[in-house]
Design an enzyme around this catalytic site. Structure first.
Site, mmCIF file in Angstrom:
data_model
loop_
_atom_site.group_PDB
_atom_site.id
_atom_site.type_symbol
_atom_site.label_atom_id
_atom_site.label_comp_id
_atom_site.label_asym_id
_atom_site.label_seq_id
_atom_site.Cartn_x
_atom_site.Cartn_y
_atom_site.Cartn_z
ATOM 1 C CB SER A 106 -4.978 11.246 -9.656
ATOM 2 O OG SER A 106 -3.841 11.818 -10.254
ATOM 3 C CG ASN A 107 -1.387 8.678 -12.661
ATOM 4 O OD1 ASN A 107 -0.323 9.195 -12.387
ATOM 5 N ND2 ASN A 107 -2.147 9.102 -13.678
ATOM 6 C CG HIS A 108 0.828 5.844 -7.131
ATOM 7 N ND1 HIS A 108 0.502 6.446 -5.934
ATOM 8 C CD2 HIS A 108 0.244 4.628 -7.107
ATOM 9 C CE1 HIS A 108 -0.239 5.625 -5.224
ATOM 10 N NE2 HIS A 108 -0.416 4.506 -5.920
ATOM 11 C CB SER A 109 2.618 10.440 -12.498
ATOM 12 O OG SER A 109 3.603 11.294 -13.035
#
Ligand code: CTP
Ligand code: CA
Length: 225
Positions: A33-36
């Site tokens: 995933s990512n840091h959004s």
């Protein structure tokens, strides 16, 4: 609707807003995933609803409460987001893609938790659908707004995305700058338009940036009609 009435200047519009990260599962307990955080997309959804729009919020996993009056469609993976967006888009006059969509997903998802073995592990990934690019190719294209988070050559990359995805505007932010990007409440953005205009913006709260983006969308909708 009378545009002079505060709280009603987006009445009659149906806006599809995507927010948050996507998760691409590796096994029952792990994902890519990512840091959004979803803050920008949720701020847009809240403000658009407040200004009278019908709002469909297609959201990846976040810790945020859905704004009141907004139709929430919860998804996890990019492919689920793709499916949800394509199902809703025929009813929408505007699509804002604030989500940070994972570009790749694991080729294989293990049904059982993976066991560790060797000293290194190679994951094989495959490309996810580019949702925004696909929207840009629709015959009945809604007004399309993209986001671009960059760490280098902000303007060049954002301008290329605006053109490649056939967008009306793109909100570009340098996520390596302090006070911008992932997981903070402020942003330093510049907006690039289809006609080549560039609007650099000061550091501001994402809630204020949301109002400003909606002001610009309203202007573009008026020009279009
Ligand atoms: N986007 C999308 N579907 C994807 C990837 C991105 O709809 N599979 C959208 C994002 O929601 C955003 C815009 O495209 O509004 C730009 O995303 P970004 O990640 O900055 O651009 P990419 O085209 O993915 O290029 P790259 O990550 O290589 O910079
Ligand atoms: Ca990307």
């Amino acid at each position: 609707a009378c545009a002079l009435l505060a709280g009603d200047d987006l009445a009659g519009e149906t806006m599809l807003i995507t927010a948050g990260p996507t998760r691409e599962e590796l096994d029952p307990v792990r994902y890519i995933s990512n840091h959004s955080s979803g803050k920008m997309g949720y701020a847009l959804a809240r403000a658009a609803r407040h200004r009278g729009a019908k709002v469909i919020l297609v959201s990846g996993p976040t810790c945020l409460a859905p704004p009141p009056g907004v139709e929430l469609v919860q998804v996890e993976s990019a492919r689920q987001m793709h499916e949800a967006v394509m199902a809703c888009v025929p009813d929408c006059s505007v699509v804002i893609k604030a989500a940070a969509v994972a570009d790749y997903r694991p080729v294989l998802r293990c049904g059982e938790k993976m066991k560790k073995s060797g000293e290194t592990l190679t994951l094989q990934l495959e490309k996810n659908p580019d949702i925004l690019a696909e929207l840009g190719q629709l015959e009945r294209r809604p007004l399309l707004v993209g986001f671009a988070a960059e760490t280098t050559d902000l303007q060049t990359h954002a301008a290329a995305k605006l053109a490649a995805k056939n967008l009306d505007m793109i909100v570009a932010n340098d996520v390596s700058q302090e006070g911008a990007g992932f997981n903070v409440s402020t942003n330093i953005a510049r907006i690039l338009y289809r006609d080549g205009r560039i609007e650099p913006l000061e550091l501001m709260a994402k809630t204020r940036l949301a109002e400003l983006i909606l002001d610009r969308i309203r202007e573009l909708l008026q020009d279009k009609r």
